[in-house]
Design a protein around this motif. Structure first.
Motif, PDB file in Angstrom:
ATOM      1  N   GLU A   1       0.837  -1.196   0.000  1.00  0.00           N
ATOM      2  CA  GLU A   1       0.000   0.000   0.000  1.00  0.00           C
ATOM      3  C   GLU A   1       0.870   1.244   0.000  1.00  0.00           C
ATOM      4  O   GLU A   1       1.983   1.217   0.509  1.00  0.00           O
ATOM      5  CB  GLU A   1      -0.894   0.010   1.251  1.00  0.00           C
ATOM      6  N   PRO A   2       0.373   2.365  -0.567  1.00  0.00           N
ATOM      7  CA  PRO A   2       1.155   3.607  -0.514  1.00  0.00           C
ATOM      8  C   PRO A   2       1.275   4.101   0.934  1.00  0.00           C
ATOM      9  O   PRO A   2       0.375   3.859   1.746  1.00  0.00           O
ATOM     10  CB  PRO A   2       0.350   4.589  -1.368  1.00  0.00           C
ATOM     11  N   ALA A   3       2.389   4.810   1.220  1.00  0.00           N
ATOM     12  CA  ALA A   3       2.594   5.318   2.567  1.00  0.00           C
ATOM     13  C   ALA A   3       1.553   6.380   2.884  1.00  0.00           C
ATOM     14  O   ALA A   3       1.071   7.063   1.986  1.00  0.00           O
ATOM     15  CB  ALA A   3       3.992   5.915   2.675  1.00  0.00           C
ATOM     16  N   PRO A   4       1.173   6.540   4.175  1.00  0.00           N
ATOM     17  CA  PRO A   4       0.193   7.577   4.516  1.00  0.00           C
ATOM     18  C   PRO A   4       0.688   8.969   4.142  1.00  0.00           C
ATOM     19  O   PRO A   4       1.886   9.246   4.178  1.00  0.00           O
ATOM     20  CB  PRO A   4       0.027   7.445   6.020  1.00  0.00           C
ATOM     21  N   VAL A   5      -0.254   9.861   3.768  1.00  0.00           N
ATOM     22  CA  VAL A   5       0.096  11.194   3.279  1.00  0.00           C
ATOM     23  C   VAL A   5       0.849  11.993   4.343  1.00  0.00           C
ATOM     24  O   VAL A   5       1.724  12.786   4.032  1.00  0.00           O
ATOM     25  CB  VAL A   5      -1.177  11.963   2.871  1.00  0.00           C
ATOM     26  N   ALA A   6       0.499  11.759   5.596  1.00  0.00           N
ATOM     27  CA  ALA A   6       1.073  12.558   6.669  1.00  0.00           C
ATOM     28  C   ALA A   6       2.595  12.442   6.771  1.00  0.00           C
ATOM     29  O   ALA A   6       3.213  13.179   7.523  1.00  0.00           O
ATOM     30  CB  ALA A   6       0.433  12.167   7.988  1.00  0.00           C
ATOM     31  N   THR A   7       3.230  11.492   6.038  1.00  0.00           N
ATOM     32  CA  THR A   7       4.679  11.376   6.149  1.00  0.00           C
ATOM     33  C   THR A   7       5.394  12.276   5.157  1.00  0.00           C
ATOM     34  O   THR A   7       6.607  12.275   5.078  1.00  0.00           O
ATOM     35  CB  THR A   7       5.133   9.933   5.901  1.00  0.00           C
ATOM     36  N   ARG A   8       4.633  13.034   4.354  1.00  0.00           N
ATOM     37  CA  ARG A   8       5.291  13.912   3.387  1.00  0.00           C
ATOM     38  C   ARG A   8       4.639  15.291   3.411  1.00  0.00           C
ATOM     39  O   ARG A   8       3.716  15.548   4.191  1.00  0.00           O
ATOM     40  CB  ARG A   8       5.175  13.319   1.975  1.00  0.00           C
ATOM     41  N   GLY A   9       5.079  16.198   2.553  1.00  0.00           N
ATOM     42  CA  GLY A   9       4.419  17.506   2.422  1.00  0.00           C
ATOM     43  C   GLY A   9       5.167  18.615   3.142  1.00  0.00           C
ATOM     44  O   GLY A   9       5.883  18.372   4.110  1.00  0.00           O
ATOM     45  N   PRO A  10       5.020  19.851   2.644  1.00  0.00           N
ATOM     46  CA  PRO A  10       5.773  20.988   3.172  1.00  0.00           C
ATOM     47  C   PRO A  10       5.429  21.326   4.625  1.00  0.00           C
ATOM     48  O   PRO A  10       6.327  21.651   5.407  1.00  0.00           O
ATOM     49  CB  PRO A  10       5.390  22.136   2.232  1.00  0.00           C
ATOM     50  N   VAL A  11       4.170  21.234   4.982  1.00  0.00           N
ATOM     51  CA  VAL A  11       3.795  21.597   6.356  1.00  0.00           C
ATOM     52  C   VAL A  11       4.494  20.671   7.341  1.00  0.00           C
ATOM     53  O   VAL A  11       5.102  21.103   8.320  1.00  0.00           O
ATOM     54  CB  VAL A  11       2.263  21.515   6.540  1.00  0.00           C
ATOM     55  N   LEU A  12       4.441  19.386   7.035  1.00  0.00           N
ATOM     56  CA  LEU A  12       5.077  18.420   7.911  1.00  0.00           C
ATOM     57  C   LEU A  12       6.582  18.661   7.963  1.00  0.00           C
ATOM     58  O   LEU A  12       7.218  18.562   9.005  1.00  0.00           O
ATOM     59  CB  LEU A  12       4.796  17.012   7.413  1.00  0.00           C
ATOM     60  N   TRP A  13       7.156  18.997   6.802  1.00  0.00           N
ATOM     61  CA  TRP A  13       8.594  19.247   6.750  1.00  0.00           C
ATOM     62  C   TRP A  13       8.957  20.396   7.699  1.00  0.00           C
ATOM     63  O   TRP A  13       9.901  20.300   8.473  1.00  0.00           O
ATOM     64  CB  TRP A  13       9.012  19.598   5.322  1.00  0.00           C
ATOM     65  N   VAL A  14       8.161  21.483   7.619  1.00  0.00           N
ATOM     66  CA  VAL A  14       8.427  22.630   8.492  1.00  0.00           C
ATOM     67  C   VAL A  14       8.309  22.217   9.950  1.00  0.00           C
ATOM     68  O   VAL A  14       9.155  22.529  10.774  1.00  0.00           O
ATOM     69  CB  VAL A  14       7.434  23.781   8.181  1.00  0.00           C
ATOM     70  N   ARG A  15       7.262  21.452  10.247  1.00  0.00           N
ATOM     71  CA  ARG A  15       7.057  21.053  11.638  1.00  0.00           C
ATOM     72  C   ARG A  15       8.209  20.176  12.132  1.00  0.00           C
ATOM     73  O   ARG A  15       8.698  20.318  13.234  1.00  0.00           O
ATOM     74  CB  ARG A  15       5.730  20.306  11.743  1.00  0.00           C
ATOM     75  N   ARG A  16       8.666  19.285  11.263  1.00  0.00           N
ATOM     76  CA  ARG A  16       9.728  18.363  11.668  1.00  0.00           C
ATOM     77  C   ARG A  16      11.091  19.033  11.754  1.00  0.00           C
ATOM     78  O   ARG A  16      11.885  18.724  12.622  1.00  0.00           O
ATOM     79  CB  ARG A  16       9.847  17.233  10.641  1.00  0.00           C
ATOM     80  N   HIS A  17      11.372  19.907  10.778  1.00  0.00           N
ATOM     81  CA  HIS A  17      12.746  20.386  10.645  1.00  0.00           C
ATOM     82  C   HIS A  17      12.974  21.792  11.181  1.00  0.00           C
ATOM     83  O   HIS A  17      14.109  22.209  11.347  1.00  0.00           O
ATOM     84  CB  HIS A  17      13.181  20.317   9.181  1.00  0.00           C
ATOM     85  N   LEU A  18      11.928  22.581  11.387  1.00  0.00           N
ATOM     86  CA  LEU A  18      12.150  23.955  11.839  1.00  0.00           C
ATOM     87  C   LEU A  18      11.600  24.220  13.239  1.00  0.00           C
ATOM     88  O   LEU A  18      12.244  24.901  14.033  1.00  0.00           O
ATOM     89  CB  LEU A  18      11.525  24.947  10.841  1.00  0.00           C
ATOM     90  N   VAL A  19      10.408  23.713  13.532  1.00  0.00           N
ATOM     91  CA  VAL A  19       9.794  24.063  14.811  1.00  0.00           C
ATOM     92  C   VAL A  19       9.352  22.824  15.584  1.00  0.00           C
ATOM     93  O   VAL A  19       8.345  22.826  16.267  1.00  0.00           O
ATOM     94  CB  VAL A  19       8.589  25.016  14.592  1.00  0.00           C
TER      95      VAL A  19
END
Lengths: 473, 258
Positions: free
Chosen positions: A28-46
């Protein structure tokens, strides 16, 4: 065995627990929540409090450094003008940033030094030839690497030497003349700027040395090895002869002494020579240091540790001011050449230790694998060990190249004017004395150094990536 | 399966005695690893050498292509006595192929280049011919379609089969195997053993250090048991397994055959 030990009482699986898989689950494809700009910002900046603080600090750092630089070098900069007046705030009537007309006015001096204006085309030809030969060597997809390498490493240095200096070395004595200390064949005259006496000496010396090589190898290694030894010696001498011939013949170019050279020309000559000499020398020294022959090993260690132990400035100073005191009166060595030799030996010692690090990382199994298929030790090193060892230490090697490139500025202390030296000389021109001349000059020099060093860095990273792709584990 | 013509030819031209060891002794520092080893291997013979770890079995076969040097005694391989003479050592290594526990493939070269390297540089074979030969043996070990991959992209069993093909490309008369299946996943052992069995059927002279007793029963002419640097027992496989004589051999077999 089972008769000696008590029977094991493992708990039995009840029929209800037994399980046999009947279907294979689809991917199955990975869940959407593991990608995307918002998540990236949350993970890597704040993502956490320290991360927020680091992000804020980073933004502040960019804010205090980048806008002022842009303002100074671009927005407030003066772009045209003929002298210092263009860059004086009181004359212009506004805040003045970089004084670029100063750089335009001094550009020739920065690129050629005091190389005579009428002969500067020779420098340009050397630059162009270098670029034409180097670029295809760096691009893997292009064919003819072997010929390209011979041209760049073998022919180009000779051509560049003749073009830059004017050739016509006026060779006087070869082996026999030097050892006997007299001009045995003197009085034979000159042809095309070449002394006939030197070439008689060369031919006789070649014949003599080849004969000696033949005899010695016949005694040491047996009669079947002798012709090969003689052939190798002869071809080495013929090659040497060709090089000397090219440098000795009068091609009609006016001589340009190296003390007139300067600017980028000197920087590139020293850096390129240092780089191309230090890698092969460094490899030889690293192999020497790991050699089983005690004498080779000791000499390599002494060489490496000596050059690593003294500062480059000392080496340059010694080569320039002390060496002439020790050399016999008639023998003078060109100032730039002395600095070149000093830099090359110095860089070789550093390179040797980098390469040794790579050699030590090659597992014993690789040596055994190579020996087991019958490769003699020279081929084993060349085909199996070195390609892997050098690949491992590409970051270290390029680090050395970059360090060497920037260290070339130290030749300033022995009165050789490289790019930075020429720049400093240009500062003394009262015609261009303004409050921002100094900053503009250093800024410009910085940009030039950055372009070269960053280029090397990026190329090495691309090279690493390419080699990694080829042999992913 | 018919015998491989290339292997058959190499074996046909080999001297009658493949390996002859007389009174071989070796020390690592003060440690006496090989004690007075006498062993004669005839052409086409298949030997399995087993024994506990540290018994000197690997050292023994590594002496045959001089990856280890012996300090006392005589080793004659393929009619050439091993001495300090580098030329002779190279000569012996050209005639003796070897496979290692950890394969020792060259990771910076493709499978095909691994196989053609030595034939091209040592035997001076033209590239085309070397590649044809390599493909012949890659087909024999059943991985011709992987020829342009790198060793790191292959499974352990595939890598070991490539290592066998690489050794065969030098057309050796003797093959040495140093625990070729010990580093493999259980599922990959069989594919390597099958390759070795087929090599045995071609008539290759083989010396194998291995604990694969099924393999020993199937192909070995003789099984050798070593302990503490000595050959303790040597017999044909049936007698060796059903009726071991020495106490040490009995203990060893009871522990590995469950």
């Amino acid at each position: 065995m089972s008769d000696t030990t008590a029977p094991l009482t493992a708990p039995r699986v009840s029929p209800a627990q037994a399980y046999v898989s009947t279907t294979l689950r689809e991917q199955e494809p990975a869940p959407v929540a593991t990608r995307g700009p918002v998540l990236w910002v949350r993970r890597h900046l704040v993502g956490s409090v320290p991360q927020v603080l680091l992000t804020l600090f980073g933004i502040w750092l960019v804010y205090v450094t980048v806008p002022p630089l842009i303002k100074f070098f671009l927005i407030d900069a003066v772009w045209t003008g003929t002298n210092r007046e263009a860059c004086l705030p009181e004359k212009v009537g506004r805040e003045v940033g970089a004084c670029w007309p100063f750089v335009w006015a001094k550009l020739d001096q920065l690129i050629y030094g005091f190389y005579p204006a009428s002969e500067r085309w020779r420098v340009n030809v050397v630059y162009a030839l270098g670029a034409i030969l180097l670029l295809p060597l760096l691009i893997q997809q292009l064919p003819g690497k072997r010929l390209n390498a011979i041209l760049f490493f073998g022919v180009y240095p000779v051509v560049a030497f003749v073009l830059l200096t004017g050739g016509n070395l006026e060779m006087q004595r070869f082996l026999i003349g030097s050892f006997s200390g007299s001009d045995l064949f003197a009085g034979a005259g000159t042809v095309q700027g070449m002394r006939v006496s030197f070439w008689i000496d060369f031919v006789v010396s070649t014949a003599l040395v080849t004969a000696i090589a033949y005899l010695v190898s016949r005694i040491v290694a047996g009669p079947e090895a002798a012709p090969a030894a003689a052939k190798t010696t002869l071809s080495a001498f013929v090659l040497l002869g060709l090089v000397i011939f090219a440098m000795d013949i009068d091609v009609g170019l006016p001589q340009v002494e190296t003390r007139l050279w300067g600017g980028l020309l000197v920087t590139l000559v020293i850096a390129v020579t240092g780089i191309t000499v230090s890698l092969p020398f460094g490899i030889l020294l690293a192999l020497g240091r790991r050699s089983k022959l005690p004498l080779v090993k000791a000499l390599s260690i002494i060489f490496i540790e000596f050059w690593r132990g003294v500062p480059l400035i000392t080496v340059l100073f010694f080569a320039t001011y002390m060496l002439p005191l020790f050399l016999p009166g008639r023998l003078t060595i060109d100032g730039l050449l002395r600095a070149l030799v000093g830099v090359a030996l110095f860089a070789s010692a550093y390179m040797a230790e980098v390469v040794r690090g790579g050699l030590q990382a090659i597992p014993k199994g690789q040596y055994e694998g190579a020996m087991a298929v019958g490769l003699p030790s020279s081929l084993m090193l060349r085909l199996v060990v070195l390609p892997q060892a050098l690949k491992l230490v590409i970051p270290g090697i390029v680090n050395n190249f970059i360090g060497l490139f920037k260290d070339t500025t130290l030749v300033l202390i022995v009165s050789i004017f490289d790019l930075l030296g020429s720049m400093r000389a240009a500062f003394t021109d009262p015609n261009w004395a303004s409050p921002t001349t100094l900053f503009t000059g250093f800024g410009f020099a910085g940009i030039i150094y950055f372009v070269f060093c960053f280029g090397m860095s990026r190329y090495s990273m691309a090279l690493e990536k390419r080699l990694d792709r080829a042999q992913r584990h | 399966m018919s015998a491989d013509p290339i292997i058959a030819e190499a074996e046909a031209n080999a001297p009658k005695i493949a390996v002859e060891m007389t009174g071989v002794n070796k020390w690592y520092g003060d440690f006496h690893v090989l004690r007075d080893v006498n062993l004669t291997v005839e052409r086409g013979e298949r030997l399995v050498i087993c024994g506990p770890s540290g018994s000197g079995k690997s050292t023994l076969i590594r002496c045959i292509n001089r990856l280890e040097e012996h300090q006392k005694g005589r080793i004659v391989v393929d009619g050439i006595e091993l001495t300090d003479d580098l030329k002779r050592i190279d000569e012996v290594r050209r005639e003796v192929g070897m496979c290692f526990q950890h394969f020792n493939l060259f990771p910076h070269l493709t499978i095909l280049e691994n196989c053609t390297l030595a034939p091209m540089w040592v035997r001076k074979m033209p590239k085309k011919e070397a590649e044809d030969l390599a493909m012949h043996f890659l087909e024999k070990v059943k991985i011709p379609h992987q020829a342009h991959k790198y060793p790191g992209q292959l499974s352990g069993g595939q890598q070991q089969r490539v290592a066998i093909a690489r050794a065969l490309c030098m057309r050796p008369r003797i093959m040495l195997f140093d625990e070729p299946t010990s580093a493999l996943d259980p599922e990959m052992v069989k594919e390597v053993l099958d390759t070795m069995v087929s090599l045995a059927q071609d008539g290759m002279t083989m010396l194998c250090v291995t604990h694969e007793m099924g393999f020993a029963r199937q192909v070995a002419n003789r099984v050798i048991f070593m302990d503490a640097g000595q050959i303790i027992e040597m017999n044909e496989p049936n007698a060796f397994f059903s009726n071991p004589q020495h106490e040490r051999t009995k203990l060893f077999l009871s522990q590995i055959l469950h």
